[in-house]
Design an enzyme around this catalytic site. Sequence first.
Site, short mmCIF file in Angstrom:
data_model
loop_
_atom_site.label_atom_id
_atom_site.label_comp_id
_atom_site.label_asym_id
_atom_site.label_seq_id
_atom_site.Cartn_x
_atom_site.Cartn_y
_atom_site.Cartn_z
N SER A 67 6.55 -9.87 -0.75
CA SER A 67 6.33 -9.11 -2.04
C SER A 67 5.66 -10.19 -2.95
O SER A 67 4.47 -10.58 -2.70
CB SER A 67 7.64 -8.84 -2.52
OG SER A 67 7.55 -7.99 -3.59
N ASP A 83 6.56 1.92 2.22
CA ASP A 83 6.77 1.11 1.10
C ASP A 83 6.68 1.64 -0.36
O ASP A 83 5.58 2.13 -0.67
CB ASP A 83 5.98 -0.15 0.97
CG ASP A 83 6.31 -1.30 0.06
OD1 ASP A 83 6.97 -1.14 -1.00
OD2 ASP A 83 6.13 -2.66 0.52
N HIS A 125 10.47 -1.53 1.50
CA HIS A 125 9.64 -2.55 0.92
C HIS A 125 10.40 -3.85 1.50
O HIS A 125 9.89 -4.90 1.57
CB HIS A 125 9.73 -2.58 -0.60
CG HIS A 125 9.11 -3.78 -1.17
ND1 HIS A 125 7.75 -4.15 -1.11
CD2 HIS A 125 9.56 -4.54 -2.10
CE1 HIS A 125 7.45 -4.85 -1.87
NE2 HIS A 125 8.63 -5.48 -2.36
#
Length: 367
Positions: A221, A309, A347
């Site tokens: 991320s 995601d 995610h």
Amino acid sequence: MRRRGGDRDGDSGDSGDSGDSGRAEGRAGAARQQRGRRSWFPCLGTLLGTLLLGMLLIYISVPFLIRLFPSMLTKFVYLNFLAFPFFADFRRPELLVNNTISLHLTTEPGVTVGIWHTVPGSRAAEARGQDRRWYEEALADAHPVIIYLHGNGGTRAARHRVQFLKTMGAADFHILALDYRGYGDSTGHPTESGFTTDVLALYDWAKARSGNSSILFWGHSLGTGIATNAARKLQEERGVQVDAVVLESPYTNIREAAAHIPITKIYRQFPGFGYLILDSLARADMFFQSDENVKVLACPLLILHAEDDGVVPPHLGRKLYETARSAYKDKNKVKFITFPEKLGLGHDYISFNPELPALVKDFLNMK
């Protein structure tokens, strides 16, 4: 008799008056209650109107406040104040994951970052009861070393990050998972340039102890932008390539990511959204330009993204891959792996996929 009858008539008349009076009082009481209820409605309507007006004013004012004070955005991007899991004992990582020790590294004057070092699972028996010196010497055992760079919220003790340590440790990787400055038990304040300084200091520390072992930057991320920043700076300023970069749930750059993440959805149709909010990221010195960084890199690059995601859309990961593949001379050094929606990895949970270590090892063997 008449007197009694008259008395009865008189009594009966008094009773009627009493009944009428009671009914009248009841009607009056009901009327008062009705008036009381009616009197509440305007008050309630005024209160709701005031609340709605206040919310509208806040909604309208936030973009302008961000433009005037762009540093406000750092609170939304870094989220280091959300130090979940709360009350984690960073000094005792063994409570969460085996074969792991805690250490601290000074990355520049006044800044010390906390790190967990997990050794390969094949050395679990040896690792029991060992001190920091043993762990440092173990870095030279020829097993690859991952420098793990987490996302924007929480600490290295978060559940999905602990799972990463378990998964990749069991696959015989060393993992050095750090909390950037301002996160967890690390000192200092978050900045993009400061994160790069922290990562390169850890890289130097690991390189001095790992001998010929491969060292990888693994970003997740927000950490994907940090990973490419560090890899690019290492290459451009020192002429050194990190052995590989793995980007999990990546974005192209922070501006484009902010335009797609769920938290900004309520403002996307707001007049001036790009100017007031997105452009203010640069004014707050936040860029994280992975799309520009990968044009410079030459090391093996692996991109991982789950199709479900809900935070960083997978099309940003694919766009980053296409940018890198267009720029790389050796196209075989760039690979993109997607995980189908039915796996439910979203995610944060690619590290829960038992096939992940094999996929990574296959890629590293190709370089």
